[in-house]
Write a protein that holds these residues in place. Structure first.
Motif, short mmCIF file in Angstrom:
data_model
loop_
_atom_site.label_atom_id
_atom_site.label_comp_id
_atom_site.label_asym_id
_atom_site.label_seq_id
_atom_site.Cartn_x
_atom_site.Cartn_y
_atom_site.Cartn_z
N ARG A 51 -3.73 48.24 21.40
CA ARG A 51 -3.13 47.71 21.44
C ARG A 51 -3.26 46.35 21.50
NH1 ARG A 51 -1.09 48.81 27.41
NH2 ARG A 51 -3.32 49.12 27.20
N THR A 52 -3.41 45.56 20.27
CA THR A 52 -3.92 44.36 19.39
C THR A 52 -3.67 43.00 19.91
OG1 THR A 52 -3.71 44.77 17.15
CG2 THR A 52 -5.11 45.50 18.17
N ALA A 53 -4.37 42.15 19.59
CA ALA A 53 -3.56 40.57 19.25
C ALA A 53 -4.97 40.33 19.14
CB ALA A 53 -3.66 39.85 21.13
N ILE A 54 -4.05 38.45 17.52
CA ILE A 54 -5.21 37.32 17.14
C ILE A 54 -5.09 36.41 18.23
CG2 ILE A 54 -5.14 36.43 15.21
CD1 ILE A 54 -3.95 39.50 13.37
N VAL A 55 -5.33 35.73 18.42
CA VAL A 55 -5.90 34.36 19.13
C VAL A 55 -6.47 33.61 18.03
CG1 VAL A 55 -6.86 33.25 20.83
CG2 VAL A 55 -5.85 35.48 21.00
N THR A 56 -6.00 32.83 17.52
CA THR A 56 -6.31 32.02 16.19
C THR A 56 -5.39 30.23 16.78
OG1 THR A 56 -4.34 31.56 14.71
CG2 THR A 56 -6.62 32.67 15.05
N SER A 57 -5.39 28.94 16.31
CA SER A 57 -4.30 28.01 16.68
C SER A 57 -3.26 28.29 15.25
CB SER A 57 -5.26 26.60 16.28
OG SER A 57 -5.73 27.28 14.28
N ASP A 58 -3.36 29.31 15.06
CA ASP A 58 -1.71 29.89 14.33
C ASP A 58 -0.92 29.99 15.12
OD1 ASP A 58 -2.66 28.71 11.37
OD2 ASP A 58 -4.03 30.49 12.22
N THR A 59 -1.47 31.22 16.39
CA THR A 59 -1.05 31.98 16.68
C THR A 59 -0.42 31.68 18.18
OG1 THR A 59 -2.88 33.57 17.53
CG2 THR A 59 -1.91 34.51 15.96
N ILE A 60 -1.39 30.84 18.55
CA ILE A 60 -1.81 30.09 19.75
C ILE A 60 -1.26 27.63 19.79
CG2 ILE A 60 -3.00 29.69 22.07
CD1 ILE A 60 -2.28 32.58 21.82
N TRP A 61 -0.35 28.02 19.79
CA TRP A 61 0.22 26.99 19.13
C TRP A 61 0.64 26.34 20.30
CZ3 TRP A 61 5.06 26.17 19.16
CH2 TRP A 61 5.66 27.94 19.12
N SER A 62 0.89 26.39 21.18
CA SER A 62 1.41 25.41 22.27
C SER A 62 0.90 26.12 23.97
CB SER A 62 2.40 25.54 22.33
OG SER A 62 3.17 27.20 22.94
N PRO A 63 0.64 25.66 24.78
CA PRO A 63 0.13 25.78 26.04
C PRO A 63 1.16 27.11 26.58
CG PRO A 63 -0.06 23.16 25.96
CD PRO A 63 1.11 23.81 24.86
N ALA A 64 2.65 26.72 26.34
CA ALA A 64 2.74 28.50 26.52
C ALA A 64 2.30 29.67 25.59
CB ALA A 64 4.93 28.21 25.94
N LYS A 65 2.28 29.12 24.75
CA LYS A 65 1.62 30.48 24.03
C LYS A 65 1.21 31.04 24.36
CE LYS A 65 4.82 31.53 20.43
NZ LYS A 65 5.09 32.33 20.53
N ALA A 66 -0.15 29.79 25.18
CA ALA A 66 -1.27 30.09 25.34
C ALA A 66 -1.38 31.24 26.55
CB ALA A 66 -2.22 29.34 25.58
N GLY A 67 -0.19 30.71 28.16
CA GLY A 67 0.26 31.49 28.88
C GLY A 67 0.31 32.67 28.69
N GLU A 68 1.42 33.07 28.14
CA GLU A 68 1.74 34.80 27.08
C GLU A 68 0.30 34.96 27.03
OE1 GLU A 68 4.26 34.57 24.43
OE2 GLU A 68 5.91 32.90 24.81
N PHE A 69 -0.22 35.25 25.89
CA PHE A 69 -1.51 35.94 25.72
C PHE A 69 -2.38 35.91 27.08
CE2 PHE A 69 -6.19 35.09 25.32
CZ PHE A 69 -6.51 35.95 24.69
N VAL A 70 -2.84 34.70 27.88
CA VAL A 70 -2.78 34.68 29.64
C VAL A 70 -1.98 36.44 30.07
CG1 VAL A 70 -3.98 34.16 31.36
CG2 VAL A 70 -4.48 32.90 29.55
#
Ligand code: ADP
Ligand code: ZN
Length: 732
Positions: free
Chosen positions: A512-531
């Motif tokens: 299971r993969t994830a890409i983490v860049t400013s294109d995918t994590i563009w808000s603190p909420a997105k960062a929260g989901e990733f974490v």
């Protein structure tokens, strides 16, 4: 300069006002009968037929042409917000002069929320209620899709959904939105300094006592908190925050990326029982206003934010923390080109408070300040508890050769496979967004460039578009070469994170993969989901840019692969080696942060390079010493000072002429050398032609005085922009 300590007294009759208009200098006004204004008071003043916002200023700070008292126009209104304090006014003056910005443009950052000019009526906010409108349009569909869970004013919703205000109003009429009244004032919980205290190790304790004492003493002192990743820097500075809370003083914590605020909020809450107040560009306008008001009134005790939080009008600031203080993102590259780390120290100076620069890989500049005796060094040499620093191993790509069309060396692939088998998480780091940095025609050799910039269009396969990372221009993926019209001739050259992720998926279809860049994590909420996904173990392999290199703490992440350690060294700018060292150390620091040891592979074609050798030997001091010496030998910063003058215009001839004029009129002063003008490496940006001059000065030379005197005498056509970048970090 006005004195810093005196209590401001009301100003009678005549006041000097800085209007929020960068084109105008300060103007004088009359204080009408019955209005009591102080230096720093926020007012509305007449300007021609208009009513414009401004701030009352100290009369002796800026010279103006005196006009007859009888001709002065009266101020129109005094806003009901606390006046800007004297230390903040001094900071604004310093910033404007040091960075060649207008005081008005610095003031805009101070007053950026608009809260000072908002009336205190409740704000009407809207959110989707789940009812579908009877008539659907593509815009309405887009709004429904993008506004799930979003609450805001009509214009905020329009902005977030990227549709017109009329579309949002239409949705409201169609019954698809519910409204509610939000208070303009925040109800802010107070963090509890004793909520969940931790037992510090002896070493941590020594450092925290120093900081606690500093908060109690409340005198200006910068500290460099130098500790490897995972050594407990955050735990330690939290003790200083706790002390500030006990003293009823405010703390500002600056973070380099807004994506880092979300995990920080959680961690802060675990320690202090409630979240701090956040400040960043991702906030809703209404939250911005509320937070601004709360910190100006002193109700917000702890503010965590991106660099723009630095200029806010705190009522009673007692401590500043700059976390990950070496990060280059603290340097603002447009508008007022300031460095938040440096301005933070100046704010500490004017406010007379301690300031803590925390980093595992401090900037050479900060270490130099320690050497000079200006900053006090506090060290945390070891990781906390059982965690050890990961082992770093170089993979020589000329020996350990990736398969055709592949970017990962066999050794790294084996390690990924093994880690996957153990159920542990891995991270692949490549500081390149998108799929491929260049699209090339195999038939005619044409490279697809941005029409507005001297830059390649970067392929983003996830969105099926090419994008310019400088101006944001996007175009659909072309089917044939725009030059020779050959079909099927375009090839993607080089990897970006998307391409590496594709390779990982081919190699390990089950991962299971994830890409983490400013294109995918563009808000603190997105960062929260990733974490949350990482913590839940829902991701096996992360592929990310510098966005994943800092801050995060994932106990099960034990393998890090640096896909291309040589990229950072290509630029050849002054800080290239330092930046590579910092970036790779930071990303390596993500591995093995708990009981499980970590392992780091660094792919390189130059395993003998000094940076790579220092990394694998763990010889941080050796690297820093050598790098510092080479800066000293080259008389480069911090052993000298640089400033760039960037001249740009849509008309190249006009830009060249203005740049030449600046070059020809350069003062001839010992220890002050001017190079150029020359076309900038990024010769065209957003449709403007760019030319640069570089100024190199001894530290003993008064750079600002000389340059203000030089540039203020010159004139150029209106369409030409001349920007000064002091202590530049970008050389393009
Ligand atoms: P840094 O900021 O230097 O990277 P952190 O403060 O994030 O380090 O600490 C790393 C990890 O170790 C965190 O999970 C933190 O909670 C934990 N830790 C550090 N010091 C202590 C302590 N004294 N007691 C308990 N946990 C600690
Ligand atoms: Zn562009």
């Amino acid at each position: 300069m006005a004195g810093m300590n005196r209590i401001d007294a009301p100003i009678k009759n005549r006041v000097r006002v800085i209007l929020l208009n960068a084109a105008l200098g300060p103007l004088d006004y009359r204080v009408p009968e019955g209005m009591t204004v102080l230096p720093g008071s926020i007012v509305m003043a007449p300007l021609g037929p208009r009513k414009v916002p401004g701030v009352v200023w100290d009369a002796d700070s800026f010279p103006v042409d005196e006009i007859d008292a009888k001709k002065l126009r009266p101020l129109l209104e005094l806003r009901d917000v606390p006046p800007l304090s004297a230390p903040l006014r001094r900071l604004i003056e310093w910033t404007a002069r040091y960075y060649f910005a207008s005081p008005a443009s610095v003031l805009r950052m101070v007053l950026s929320s608009g809260a000072a000019f908002a009336d205190n009526r409740p704000i009407t906010e809207y959110r989707l209620n789940g009812n579908a409108p009877a008539r659907m349009t593509p815009q309405r569909e887009q709004a429904l899709e993008k506004l799930a869970d979003v609450q805001g004013t009509v214009s905020e919703l329009a902005f977030r959904a990227d549709v017109s205000i009329a579309v949002i109003r239409g949705l409201e009429k169609a019954g698809a939105l519910d409204s509610s009244q939000a208070s303009p004032f925040a109800d802010i919980a107070r963090p509890d300094p004793d909520f969940a205290k931790v037992d510090l190790s002896d070493n941590q304790n020594t450092v925290s006592e120093t900081l606690i004492q500093a908060v109690q003493d409340s005198v200006f002192q910068p500290y460099l908190l130098d500790g490897v990743t995972g050594s407990g820097k955050t735990e330690v500075y939290f003790e200083a925050v706790a002390e500030a809370l006990r003293q009823d003083k405010q703390t500002l914590v600056l973070l380099p990326e807004i994506a880092l605020t979300e995990p920080f909020l959680d961690r802060f809450k675990a320690r202090f029982g409630t979240e701090p107040v956040a400040w960043h560009s991702g906030l809703k306008q209404s939250d911005r206003k509320r937070n601004w008001r709360a910190l100006a009134d002193g109700d917000a005790k702890v503010v965590v934010g991106a660099r723009s939080a630095l200029f806010l009008p705190y009522k009673n600031l007692g401590l500043i923390i700059v976390d990950e203080a070496h990060e280059v993102s603290f340097k603002q590259e447009d508008g007022v080109r300031y460095h938040a780390r440096d301005v933070a120290v100046m704010r500490g100076l004017y406010e007379k408070i301690p300031i803590v620069l925390a980093s595992a890989t401090p900037a050479i500049e900060s270490r130099h300040q320690v050497e000079q005796g200006n900053y006090e060094l506090l060290e945390l040499p070891a990781r906390f508890g059982a965690a050890t620093l990961p082992e770093i191993q170089a993979l020589d790509l000329t020996q350990d050769i990736p398969a055709r069309g592949s970017w990962l060396a066999p050794t790294l692939i084996n390690a990924l496979e093994e880690n996957l088998g153990k159920g542990e998480q891995s991270l692949l780091f490549l500081n390149r967004r998108g799929f491929a940095p260049l699209t090339l025609c195999r038939t005619c050799g044409h490279r697809i460039n941005c029409p507005n910039c001297t830059a390649w269009m970067v392929e983003h396969r996830l969105t099926k578009r090419l994008a310019c990372h400088h101006c944001g221009h996007v175009m659909p993926q072309p089917e044939k070469c725009p030059e020779c019209s050959d079909e099927d001739s375009l090839v993607a050259c080089g990897p970006g994170v998307e391409r590496i992720c594709d390779e990982v998926k081919m190699l390990f279809p089950q991962a299971r993969t994830a890409i983490v860049t400013s294109d995918t994590i563009w808000s603190p909420a997105k960062a929260g989901e990733f974490v949350a996904q990482m913590e839940a173990g829902a991701i096996d392999i992360v592929v990310g840019t510098q966005l994943v290199t800092k801050g995060y703490h994932f106990p099960n992440l034990t393998l890090v692969g640096v896909v291309d350690a040589d990229i950072g060294l290509e630029g050849g700018d002054l800080r290239a080696a330092e930046r590579s060292f910092q970036q790779i150390s930071q990303v390596a620091g993500r591995a093995g942060r708990a009981e499980k040891p970590g392992h780091v592979y660094v792919q390189t074609r130059m395993p003998g390079a000094a940076v790579i050798q220092a990394l694998i030997k763990g010889d941080r001091d050796g690297f820093y010493d050598a790098e510092t010496e080479s800066r000293r030998a080259a008389a480069a910063p911090p052993f000298s000072r640089l400033a760039a003058v960037i001249v740009s215009s849509e008309d190249n001839a006009e830009a060249i002429e203005a740049a030449r004029l600046i070059g020809q009129t350069a003062p001839k002063i010992e220890g002050f050398a001017v190079y150029g003008p020359a076309p900038a490496p990024l010769a065209m940006l957003r449709g403007r032609h760019r030319h640069r001059l570089l100024i190199h000065a001894h530290r003993s030379v008064e750079l600002q005085d000389i340059m203000h005197e030089w540039l203020e005498k010159l004139e150029w056509p209106r369409a030409v922009r001349v920007g000064v970048d002091v202590d530049p970090y970008s050389f393009v």
